[in-house]
Structure formats: structure tokens, C-alpha cells
Design a protein around this motif. Sequence first.
Motif, PDB file in Angstrom:
ATOM      1  N   PRO A 128      50.972  32.949  29.570  1.00 14.04           N
ATOM      2  CA  PRO A 128      49.603  32.548  29.882  1.00 14.04           C
ATOM      3  C   PRO A 128      49.076  33.143  31.176  1.00 14.04           C
ATOM      4  N   ALA A 129      49.945  33.334  32.170  1.00 13.60           N
ATOM      5  CA  ALA A 129      49.455  33.848  33.449  1.00 13.60           C
ATOM      6  C   ALA A 129      48.899  35.251  33.293  1.00 13.60           C
ATOM      7  N   ASP A 130      49.525  36.085  32.446  1.00 13.15           N
ATOM      8  CA  ASP A 130      49.011  37.428  32.225  1.00 13.15           C
ATOM      9  C   ASP A 130      47.694  37.376  31.460  1.00 13.15           C
ATOM     10  N   LYS A 131      47.637  36.571  30.388  1.00 12.98           N
ATOM     11  CA  LYS A 131      46.412  36.464  29.611  1.00 12.98           C
ATOM     12  C   LYS A 131      45.293  35.844  30.438  1.00 12.98           C
ATOM     13  N   ASP A 132      45.671  35.140  31.474  1.00 19.03           N
ATOM     14  CA  ASP A 132      44.730  34.418  32.309  1.00 19.03           C
ATOM     15  C   ASP A 132      44.175  35.289  33.441  1.00 19.03           C
ATOM     16  N   ALA A 133      44.584  36.568  33.506  1.00 17.19           N
ATOM     17  CA  ALA A 133      44.202  37.417  34.630  1.00 17.19           C
ATOM     18  C   ALA A 133      42.685  37.473  34.864  1.00 17.19           C
ATOM     19  N   PRO A 134      41.827  37.582  33.838  1.00 12.19           N
ATOM     20  CA  PRO A 134      40.380  37.595  34.106  1.00 12.19           C
ATOM     21  C   PRO A 134      39.894  36.310  34.785  1.00 12.19           C
ATOM     22  N   LEU A 135      40.415  35.145  34.340  1.00 12.83           N
ATOM     23  CA  LEU A 135      40.015  33.885  34.965  1.00 12.83           C
ATOM     24  C   LEU A 135      40.589  33.791  36.381  1.00 12.83           C
ATOM     25  N   ALA A 136      41.828  34.289  36.570  1.00 10.83           N
ATOM     26  CA  ALA A 136      42.424  34.295  37.905  1.00 10.83           C
ATOM     27  C   ALA A 136      41.620  35.195  38.845  1.00 10.83           C
ATOM     28  N   ALA A 137      41.117  36.312  38.331  1.00 11.18           N
ATOM     29  CA  ALA A 137      40.283  37.190  39.156  1.00 11.18           C
ATOM     30  C   ALA A 137      39.005  36.474  39.584  1.00 11.18           C
ATOM     31  N   ALA A 162      46.331  27.779  43.299  1.00 12.04           N
ATOM     32  CA  ALA A 162      46.632  27.898  44.726  1.00 12.04           C
ATOM     33  C   ALA A 162      46.482  29.368  45.080  1.00 12.04           C
ATOM     34  N   VAL A 163      45.725  29.653  46.112  1.00 20.51           N
ATOM     35  CA  VAL A 163      45.372  31.037  46.443  1.00 20.51           C
ATOM     36  C   VAL A 163      45.912  31.385  47.827  1.00 20.51           C
ATOM     37  N   ALA A 164      46.546  32.542  47.928  1.00 20.60           N
ATOM     38  CA  ALA A 164      47.026  33.047  49.214  1.00 20.60           C
ATOM     39  C   ALA A 164      46.701  34.529  49.290  1.00 20.60           C
ATOM     40  N   VAL A 165      46.168  34.962  50.438  1.00 21.01           N
ATOM     41  CA  VAL A 165      45.725  36.343  50.606  1.00 21.01           C
ATOM     42  C   VAL A 165      46.493  36.987  51.751  1.00 21.01           C
ATOM     43  N   TYR A 166      47.043  38.160  51.492  1.00 18.85           N
ATOM     44  CA  TYR A 166      47.744  38.938  52.510  1.00 18.85           C
ATOM     45  C   TYR A 166      47.175  40.348  52.470  1.00 18.85           C
ATOM     46  N   GLY A 167      46.269  40.644  53.397  1.00 16.13           N
ATOM     47  CA  GLY A 167      45.593  41.932  53.360  1.00 16.13           C
ATOM     48  C   GLY A 167      44.722  42.024  52.126  1.00 16.13           C
ATOM     49  N   THR A 168      44.967  43.019  51.279  1.00 20.70           N
ATOM     50  CA  THR A 168      44.200  43.168  50.034  1.00 20.70           C
ATOM     51  C   THR A 168      44.913  42.551  48.839  1.00 20.70           C
ATOM     52  N   THR A 169      46.094  41.968  49.067  1.00 26.96           N
ATOM     53  CA  THR A 169      46.865  41.372  47.967  1.00 26.96           C
ATOM     54  C   THR A 169      46.550  39.885  47.855  1.00 26.96           C
ATOM     55  N   VAL A 170      46.259  39.444  46.632  1.00 21.75           N
ATOM     56  CA  VAL A 170      45.917  38.050  46.374  1.00 21.75           C
ATOM     57  C   VAL A 170      46.947  37.471  45.407  1.00 21.75           C
ATOM     58  N   HIS A 171      47.595  36.383  45.826  1.00 20.77           N
ATOM     59  CA  HIS A 171      48.542  35.669  44.965  1.00 20.77           C
ATOM     60  C   HIS A 171      47.877  34.385  44.487  1.00 20.77           C
ATOM     61  N   LEU A 172      47.877  34.184  43.164  1.00 21.78           N
ATOM     62  CA  LEU A 172      47.316  32.975  42.568  1.00 21.78           C
ATOM     63  C   LEU A 172      48.406  32.284  41.755  1.00 21.78           C
ATOM     64  N   ASP A 173      48.726  31.052  42.111  1.00 22.16           N
ATOM     65  CA  ASP A 173      49.760  30.286  41.426  1.00 22.16           C
ATOM     66  C   ASP A 173      49.123  29.120  40.703  1.00 22.16           C
ATOM     67  N   SER A 174      49.497  28.944  39.447  1.00 19.20           N
ATOM     68  CA  SER A 174      48.993  27.838  38.645  1.00 19.20           C
ATOM     69  C   SER A 174      50.121  27.341  37.761  1.00 19.20           C
ATOM     70  N   ALA A 175      49.834  26.310  36.984  1.00 14.99           N
ATOM     71  CA  ALA A 175      50.848  25.786  36.077  1.00 14.99           C
ATOM     72  C   ALA A 175      51.231  26.809  35.025  1.00 14.99           C
TER      73      ALA A 175
END
Length: 647
Positions: free
Chosen positions: A452-461, A541-554
Motif C-alpha cells: 500500500p505504501a508504494d501505491k499510496d505515493a501520489p497521496l503521500a506526495a 508522520a512527516v520528516a524532512v532532511y534537506g530535499t528528502t521527505v520521509h512519510l510514515d503511515s500505517a
Amino acid sequence: MITSLLVANRGEIARRVFRTCRDLGIATVAVYSDPDADAPHVREADTAVRLPGAAPADTYLRADLIVAAARAAGADAVHPGYGFLSENAEFARAVEDAGLTWIGPPPAAIAAMGSKTEAKRLMAAAGVPVLTASAQPTEADLPLLVKAAAGGGGRGMRIVRALAELPDALLAARAEAAKAFGSDEVFCEPYLPAGRHIEVQLMADTHGTVLALGDRDCSLQRRHQKVVEEAPAPGLSDTLRADLHAAAVAAARAIGYTGAGTAEFLLAPDGRFFFLEMNTRLQVEHPVTECVTGLDLVALQLAVAEGGKLPEQAPATSGCAIEARLYAEDPDQDWQPQTGRLHHIELPGAPVEFTTGRTASGLRLDSGVSAGSTVTVHYDAMLAKVIAWAPTRPAAARLLADALTRARLHGPRTNRELLARTLRHPAFLAERLHTGFLTEHAAELTAEPAGPADKDAPLAALAAALADAAGRRTHLPSGWRNLPSQPQVKRYLAADGTEHEVRYRLTRDGLRAEGHPDTALVEAAPDRVVLTVGPLRRSYAVAVYGTTVHLDSAAGATVLTALDRFPDPVEHTEPGALLAPMPGTVVRVAAAVGERVVAGQPLLWLEAMKMEHRITAPTDGVLTDLHVAPGHQVEPGTLLAVVAEPA
């Protein structure tokens, strides 16, 4: 009585030993190389001693420096951990000659098992079945496994499927073994691609007691290194299990063993088993045995070293424990190790690291790193071991897969997704285990979407864009307009190379996002975004390091790279160019400029994270440029060579 203990190692195993020392009231001493100056094991020790340098040969493999460190720090005992000098008989003798207590078997026992060829001879004499190969192999002996005689961990190992491959395999194995273990001795044995790797945990005292503390299955491997281990080994009959334990105990008695050790066996599909080697130390995978037995194996090691007696019988095991080794590596790119800063590591449900008993959640985390650690090329790429215990094997697999999915890992790419998919794979759950499992199921475990996390990439963006806007907001929501206007636009690049363009407005009537007609915004902050998609509520949950964005969800983790709206022109890499996939050292070159090569032909080898990595020709052609030589240090993206395609 031990009062102060030095661990002649680093990272996770040093921290693991320190944990038990704290429980027992024993002072701790760490040693560290220059790259490890701020490592967690150094910060946690009561005293730390510097070993000047970076390479293992200059630091953790220097027995003289470590013994001197123990003396300087006032330690009265030395624990070798695993790897490095842990199975070096001369080091054990040097520790004892210095008047220190050695936490391990007698040097003579280490020496007896130190050469796998000699170990096999001794075990055969003791009646333990062994695998043997002809000194002059023929086609009938294929496939073969070339192995380092003085070490393990997958280093100095090569599979040979054709006799023409044998000379190159021997050369590569010898070179890798010499660097890792200080000996280039190698040997060949039959390779059973469908065999299982079964091991028995041993503990012996100085009063004649030798216990088999259960068994483990360690069949799931890549590059001959274990990735997933479990206790007890599933699918064994009571008779087979008893025979394995008896053979392991006989092996230990044959060499006068004391302390913790592991007898490793190869189990053939027809039920026969063969002795592979005996590891005269604590194994990486010892936590699964601790979980099913309730024992602290490090505490038992210390008790034996102090002359204590073991119980006459091993405790019964309970439930199932599975361990997954979390590596900084890219399974999609031939398991290439990754380097860089680890910004965040968190395992929800694991309250304390190195918990030797069973926790309420059933989870345990053993890690050598922490937030802010840097993963370098100098040492093994393992970040942590995640362990789950449950009453049944399916429950343990489900718990561990979920824990890996929910873990927050921000930094270099890891094998986390592959591990979770492996634990959920029907063949794994059906106990169809063998050493070729990861190769057999590679397409399903690496090529398919992670879920789901991969399929969810547009919503995560979209969530990433809204979090970014929240961070920039002053008084009004970013993008909010009293009158209709152009939408806010953000572009992100996903890990699979897909570009996601986000277009949205925040209006009086709420969020209007192109491509997401039924999505509404509930909450947006720089570190948290909550959306509803139809009847479903999604939190990130969103964390940003420079231009890299990490999004964690269930659903899992998504990693995006924020792109400029107006990117600068980029240079195009010349066709046929070979770029360094990782930082490392060029150790060998196998072709010369002007030589005609074919696709897949080895051109050179890079050494990184204690392993050699082969760089091959990308296409048929001529090697027109070679920009490196043995000994050159390279960074990721360095141009190594160019192969021109034939006209």
C-alpha cells in the motif's frame, strides 16, 4: 569475580554485552576506531579507549592494542563479541597471558575449530557426519562452494557451477578471506542449493556439563550471509532434532569445549545432515534462542568464565522467535551496501533495546546505531536486529512483519521492505525454507510493489506538499486565496523513479487537489498531515532532511525527493559509462583499455563494507577508458570506465 570487562568489538554486540554487564554490576570498557568515536557503544561504556585508525586491520584486528587497552583501563576480563578477533586463538592466548579472564572457549578449542578443514577432520573422527569434496574436483562434483577456512559470515565464499569458473572463484575468495580473517586459505565442498542451514546453540562449563540450548533455522541468506533466523527450527521431527543436538554435544565434547558456541549443520532434502563448522563464540542470532528459552546467554558466558556450574538439563523452549537483520543495502541493486547519515530509527512497541526477557509486546530491538549515526564503508552494513516472539510461528512472523512496516527509518536505503514481504510470503509461512529461498523468490520479493505504501505515493506526495506549506505558513494557510487563482504546485520524485506533480488549492470550502477529488484535509502541520479519502482517514508522520521527505503511515514508509520547479540543466552520462555505485576501494582490475568485452564480464572489483562487489560491462563493446587502478578510493558516481558499444 569479574569487576570490569572490555568488549573487543563495536556496534550492536558491544552494546548487547554492556547491557548484561549493567544488570550484573560489572563496569564496562569500550574500544573504538576513529570513525566510531561518537558511536553508541562508546557513549554507553564507563570507559573507552581509542584505537587510532579506521580500517579493521589497524584497529579492531590489532590484538596487541586491545590487550594494552584492557590493561590501561583496568579491565580484568575481555569479551570478544563476534567477528573480528572473536575466533582468533592467538588473541585468546594473549588475553590469558596478560592475566585477564577470557570470555570464551579455551584457545586450544578455538584453534581446533579455527580451520574448517581441520574441524571437519576432527568431527569425522568423532563420528559426526561431514561434507567432503575431492581435492581435484570434476564435473561430477558440481556445484561447489568455495569457502574461507578461517572465517565465516559469507566472506570468502563463492558458488562454482562450472569448472571454468573455479580459478576466478578461488582468487576472489582468497583475496576476500585474507582481508577479513588474515588467512587466504580456502577449500571446496559440495553445494546443496536446496539444503537448510540448521544450527544448535551450545553452552558448556568447566565441570563437564554440555547443554544443547535448542536449535535455529538460518536458511534465509543472501551472499551466504544470514538475513532471517528463527528458533526453534521448524518442521523437524523429534528424532531428527534429538540427533542434531546429540551431534552438536559430541562435537563440543570432542574438543573440550567451554562457554557459548554454535554447531552448524547443512540439512539435505532427504533428511541427512552434515557438520559445516563450529563457531567458537556467541552468534549474531543468539536473541531468538534467548527469547524461546528465557535465558541470558551473555550472563551464562560470564558465569562459566567465573567457574560457575550450569544446570544439568537445558530448559524447555516455548513459542517461536524470529529475527530479521536490518541492513543498509539495496536488494533491488544486487544488495549493494548503502552509506550516509541515519537521521532517525524507531521501532514502535520495542520499549527498551537489548531486552533479554520477553517483553509485553513480544518485540526486541538490538541495534548498533542511533539517530545521528553515520553508516560508513569501513564496517558491516547491519543497522539492527528486529526480533519478535509469539506462542506460534505464524503469529511471530505476522508480528515481526508489522513491526518492520511500522518502523521509522530515515536515512540510507534498507532491506526493510524485502524482510516484511519475506515474512508474509506463502512459502515462508508454509516452512518451505532453504538457502536459495531469496534467490528463488527474488522477483516477488524485490520487483513487485512493496504494498500500500508504494501505491499510496501520489497521496503521500500530496501530504508532503501540505506539510511543506504548513511549515511556510504565517497567518493564513499557504495557498489560501480570497479569489480563484493558480494552484500551488510541488514536484516529488519517488524511490522507483516516478515523478509526482501535486496541484492543489486551499479554499473556503477546503482542499481542492487535482487527481484527488474525494480527498479532504483534516490537519496539516510540518510534521503531521491527516487526510480523509472518502470514508478512510489517513495519517502521515512527516520528516524532512534537506530535499528528502520521509512519510510514515500505517501502510508503510514512503521516501520522496522534493524537486525544484525550474531545475537546472543536468549533464547526461555518456552511454556505456560505469559509475561507482557506492564508496569503496578498487581492489582488482580484470580488463585493459582497448580490450573487447561482453555484457556481464567482470571489469573490476570494489571493496566496501568488508565485501567485494563486482563491476561488470554493461554491454558488448570495447573498453575505451579506465579511470581507476587498484588502491584508488572512489565515491558514489565516480566514473570508473567506459565501454563503447560496437558500431
